[in-house]
Design a protein around this motif. Structure first.
Motif, PDB file in Angstrom:
ATOM      1  N   ARG A  43     -14.695  -5.014  -6.998  1.00  0.00           N
ATOM      2  CA  ARG A  43     -14.411  -4.878  -5.711  1.00  0.00           C
ATOM      3  C   ARG A  43     -13.056  -5.474  -4.427  1.00  0.00           C
ATOM      4  N   ASP A  44     -11.943  -5.429  -5.496  1.00  0.00           N
ATOM      5  CA  ASP A  44     -10.901  -5.753  -4.572  1.00  0.00           C
ATOM      6  C   ASP A  44     -10.162  -4.218  -4.132  1.00  0.00           C
ATOM      7  N   ALA A  45      -9.301  -4.788  -3.080  1.00  0.00           N
ATOM      8  CA  ALA A  45      -9.015  -3.305  -2.255  1.00  0.00           C
ATOM      9  C   ALA A  45      -7.509  -3.249  -2.094  1.00  0.00           C
ATOM     10  N   LEU A  46      -6.352  -2.609  -2.936  1.00  0.00           N
ATOM     11  CA  LEU A  46      -5.109  -2.437  -1.869  1.00  0.00           C
ATOM     12  C   LEU A  46      -5.236  -0.932  -1.342  1.00  0.00           C
ATOM     13  N   GLU A  47      -4.590  -1.476   0.025  1.00  0.00           N
ATOM     14  CA  GLU A  47      -4.416  -0.393   0.741  1.00  0.00           C
ATOM     15  C   GLU A  47      -2.679   0.029   0.826  1.00  0.00           C
ATOM     16  N   ILE A  48      -1.890   0.887   0.904  1.00  0.00           N
ATOM     17  CA  ILE A  48      -0.913   1.099   1.093  1.00  0.00           C
ATOM     18  C   ILE A  48      -0.836   2.078   2.778  1.00  0.00           C
ATOM     19  N   GLU A  49      -0.419   1.093   4.087  1.00  0.00           N
ATOM     20  CA  GLU A  49      -0.169   2.799   4.555  1.00  0.00           C
ATOM     21  C   GLU A  49       1.444   2.732   4.648  1.00  0.00           C
ATOM     22  N   ILE A  50       1.055   3.828   5.356  1.00  0.00           N
ATOM     23  CA  ILE A  50       2.292   4.552   5.442  1.00  0.00           C
ATOM     24  C   ILE A  50       2.881   5.400   6.876  1.00  0.00           C
ATOM     25  N   GLY A  51       3.465   4.885   7.528  1.00  0.00           N
ATOM     26  CA  GLY A  51       4.309   5.607   8.991  1.00  0.00           C
ATOM     27  C   GLY A  51       4.517   6.255   9.190  1.00  0.00           C
ATOM     28  N   ASN A  52       4.761   6.948   9.785  1.00  0.00           N
ATOM     29  CA  ASN A  52       4.811   8.788  10.257  1.00  0.00           C
ATOM     30  C   ASN A  52       6.510   8.576  10.346  1.00  0.00           C
ATOM     31  N   THR A  53       7.448   7.624   9.891  1.00  0.00           N
ATOM     32  CA  THR A  53       8.534   7.485   8.734  1.00  0.00           C
ATOM     33  C   THR A  53       8.728   7.423   8.416  1.00  0.00           C
ATOM     34  N   GLY A  54       7.930   6.747   7.063  1.00  0.00           N
ATOM     35  CA  GLY A  54       7.746   6.447   5.691  1.00  0.00           C
ATOM     36  C   GLY A  54       7.628   4.819   5.414  1.00  0.00           C
ATOM     37  N   VAL A  55       7.547   3.950   6.651  1.00  0.00           N
ATOM     38  CA  VAL A  55       7.351   3.004   5.909  1.00  0.00           C
ATOM     39  C   VAL A  55       6.124   2.725   5.446  1.00  0.00           C
ATOM     40  N   LEU A  56       6.402   1.206   4.991  1.00  0.00           N
ATOM     41  CA  LEU A  56       5.342   1.380   3.624  1.00  0.00           C
ATOM     42  C   LEU A  56       4.815  -0.491   4.417  1.00  0.00           C
ATOM     43  N   ASN A  57       3.252  -0.220   4.766  1.00  0.00           N
ATOM     44  CA  ASN A  57       2.755  -1.094   4.542  1.00  0.00           C
ATOM     45  C   ASN A  57       1.785  -1.213   4.013  1.00  0.00           C
ATOM     46  N   VAL A  58       1.443  -3.000   3.581  1.00  0.00           N
ATOM     47  CA  VAL A  58       0.519  -2.955   1.975  1.00  0.00           C
ATOM     48  C   VAL A  58      -0.746  -4.248   2.288  1.00  0.00           C
ATOM     49  N   LEU A  59      -1.931  -3.981   2.915  1.00  0.00           N
ATOM     50  CA  LEU A  59      -3.494  -4.895   2.411  1.00  0.00           C
ATOM     51  C   LEU A  59      -3.859  -4.732   1.261  1.00  0.00           C
ATOM     52  N   PHE A  60      -3.767  -6.163   1.064  1.00  0.00           N
ATOM     53  CA  PHE A  60      -4.733  -6.761  -0.057  1.00  0.00           C
ATOM     54  C   PHE A  60      -6.012  -6.755   0.487  1.00  0.00           C
ATOM     55  N   ASP A  61      -7.367  -7.056  -0.344  1.00  0.00           N
ATOM     56  CA  ASP A  61      -8.484  -7.274   0.453  1.00  0.00           C
ATOM     57  C   ASP A  61      -9.511  -7.320  -0.889  1.00  0.00           C
ATOM     58  N   ARG A  62      -9.692  -8.544  -1.074  1.00  0.00           N
ATOM     59  CA  ARG A  62     -10.223  -9.819  -2.285  1.00  0.00           C
ATOM     60  C   ARG A  62     -11.536  -9.962  -1.576  1.00  0.00           C
ATOM     61  N   PRO A  63     -12.627 -10.133  -1.690  1.00  0.00           N
ATOM     62  CA  PRO A  63     -13.944 -10.115  -0.739  1.00  0.00           C
ATOM     63  C   PRO A  63     -14.539 -12.141  -1.584  1.00  0.00           C
ATOM     64  N   GLY A  64     -13.897 -12.706  -2.580  1.00  0.00           N
ATOM     65  CA  GLY A  64     -14.532 -13.134  -3.662  1.00  0.00           C
ATOM     66  C   GLY A  64     -13.108 -14.164  -3.368  1.00  0.00           C
ATOM     67  N   ALA A  65     -12.328 -14.018  -3.041  1.00  0.00           N
ATOM     68  CA  ALA A  65     -11.273 -15.102  -2.939  1.00  0.00           C
ATOM     69  C   ALA A  65     -11.674 -15.560  -1.648  1.00  0.00           C
ATOM     70  N   PRO A  66     -10.426 -17.162  -1.773  1.00  0.00           N
ATOM     71  CA  PRO A  66     -10.345 -17.617  -0.963  1.00  0.00           C
ATOM     72  C   PRO A  66      -9.965 -17.839   0.605  1.00  0.00           C
ATOM     73  N   GLN A  67      -8.722 -16.420   0.278  1.00  0.00           N
ATOM     74  CA  GLN A  67      -7.870 -15.581   1.820  1.00  0.00           C
ATOM     75  C   GLN A  67      -8.252 -14.641   1.549  1.00  0.00           C
ATOM     76  N   ARG A  68      -9.350 -14.192   1.970  1.00  0.00           N
ATOM     77  CA  ARG A  68      -9.858 -12.836   1.684  1.00  0.00           C
ATOM     78  C   ARG A  68      -9.009 -11.590   1.644  1.00  0.00           C
ATOM     79  N   PHE A  69      -7.983 -11.509   3.224  1.00  0.00           N
ATOM     80  CA  PHE A  69      -6.878 -10.561   2.819  1.00  0.00           C
ATOM     81  C   PHE A  69      -5.202 -10.886   2.619  1.00  0.00           C
ATOM     82  N   GLU A  70      -4.908 -10.298   2.579  1.00  0.00           N
ATOM     83  CA  GLU A  70      -2.934 -10.585   2.918  1.00  0.00           C
ATOM     84  C   GLU A  70      -2.181  -9.113   2.837  1.00  0.00           C
ATOM     85  N   GLU A  71      -0.774  -9.423   3.997  1.00  0.00           N
ATOM     86  CA  GLU A  71      -0.503  -8.411   4.195  1.00  0.00           C
ATOM     87  C   GLU A  71       0.657  -8.470   3.570  1.00  0.00           C
ATOM     88  N   ARG A  72       1.692  -7.465   3.749  1.00  0.00           N
ATOM     89  CA  ARG A  72       2.490  -7.169   3.411  1.00  0.00           C
ATOM     90  C   ARG A  72       2.905  -6.520   4.428  1.00  0.00           C
TER      91      ARG A  72
END
Lengths: 175, 125
Positions: A128-157
């Motif tokens: 059920r967990d997901a890791l999303e890597i978002e790449i901006g138009n300049t190549g910048v990288l952002n990451v989002l963890f989505d763990r629906p079963g965790a106390p803190q569902r989302f974590e962003e970097r």
């Protein structure tokens, strides 16, 4: 007695390895002869090629590359085609993930999508967990963890390096 | 004159093929504009329009549409306001500080009403 590697497999060796890979098993196995109490038997053992077997990421690479050729307003909300920088960053991530020791199913992104500013995003799933890597138009990288079963569902970097993104992805896929 | 939008009001959002994942569900990319979480997400107030009309407003054929209940963005610290345009009485916006996490929540709570052409389930498979 130590196993003896043979260059030519015997025709009657039928033991098979199961693993979710898309390459021939024959490329990934050596044969060994064991002797026990005067009875010789052959077994297949994985070799270095087995360990290094890669999933077929080429279709994903082609999909990601195709985002660069989208028309203007492709999303009906004014979206622009994905930039070369973003595509290049995505291809680097795909190259990096191809060496992760996970099954081919896990290594293949669950979803890829262009983003309206010329970026794109890649998503991997583990249950059920997901890791999303978002790449901006300049190549910048952002990451989002989505763990629906965790106390803190989302974590962003945000604004992380390629190496950091790959490390997060490796950990996500192998833990 | 803007209408009040109730929590139970349905909102339509146009979707394109890449907004739909392999399981036929809406992906968070549907709520990102210019590559970042959209702080002014354009939607249509369902009771003032139709699915066909919403899709017909797309500049090219092949778009689909999804439905989201107004309560969902409001539960996630976003506002929903009716913002009629000269050519689109139903136009509304989901406003506020959006995030990647909120985009995922909005996406998972969006029901696909009409699959975009070329999406994994657009052929009924």
């Amino acid at each position: 007695m130590s196993p003896i590697a043979l260059s030519t497999p015997p025709a009657f060796a039928t033991v098979s390895w199961t693993r979710d890979v898309q390459r021939s098993q024959e490329d990934c196995e050596d044969y060994a002869l064991f002797g026990l109490s005067g009875i010789a038997s052959y077994v297949r053992v994985p070799n270095r090629r087995f360990v290094a077997v890669l999933p077929d990421l080429q279709p994903v690479r082609e999909t990601v590359t195709s985002f660069h050729h989208l028309d203007d307003n492709w999303d009906t909300y004014g979206g622009r085609p994905t930039t070369k920088l973003a595509v290049q960053a995505a291809l680097s991530i795909l190259d990096g993930v191809s060496h992760v020791p996970a099954t081919a199913t896990e290594v293949l992104p669950f979803h890829t999508a262009p983003l309206g500013n010329g970026g794109l995003q890649l998503e991997w799933r583990q249950g059920r967990d997901a890791l999303e890597i978002e790449i901006g138009n300049t190549g910048v990288l952002n990451v989002l963890f989505d763990r629906p079963g965790a106390p803190q569902r989302f974590e962003e970097r945000d604004a992380i390096s390629l190496e950091e993104a790959l490390q997060l992805l490796r950990t996500f896929l192998t833990v | 004159m803007p209408d009040a939008i109730d929590d139970a009001d349905e909102l339509y959002r146009r979707l394109v093929r890449t907004n739909i994942d392999r399981e036929g569900r809406v992906n968070s990319s549907a709520y990102k504009l210019n590559g970042y979480p959209d702080n002014n997400i354009s939607v249509n107030l369902a009771r003032l329009t139709s699915i066909d009309e919403t899709i017909a407003q797309a500049p090219k054929p092949g778009a689909g549409a999804g439905s989201l209940v107004a309560r969902i963005p409001r539960e996630n610290e976003l506002s929903v306001v009716h913002d009629p345009l000269p050519k689109n009485e139903a136009h509304s916006e989901i406003r506020g500080t959006n995030t990647k996490a909120k985009c995922r929540i909005l996406a998972e709570r969006t029901s696909v009403l009409r699959m975009p052409d070329g999406s994994p389930s657009s052929d009924g498979s």
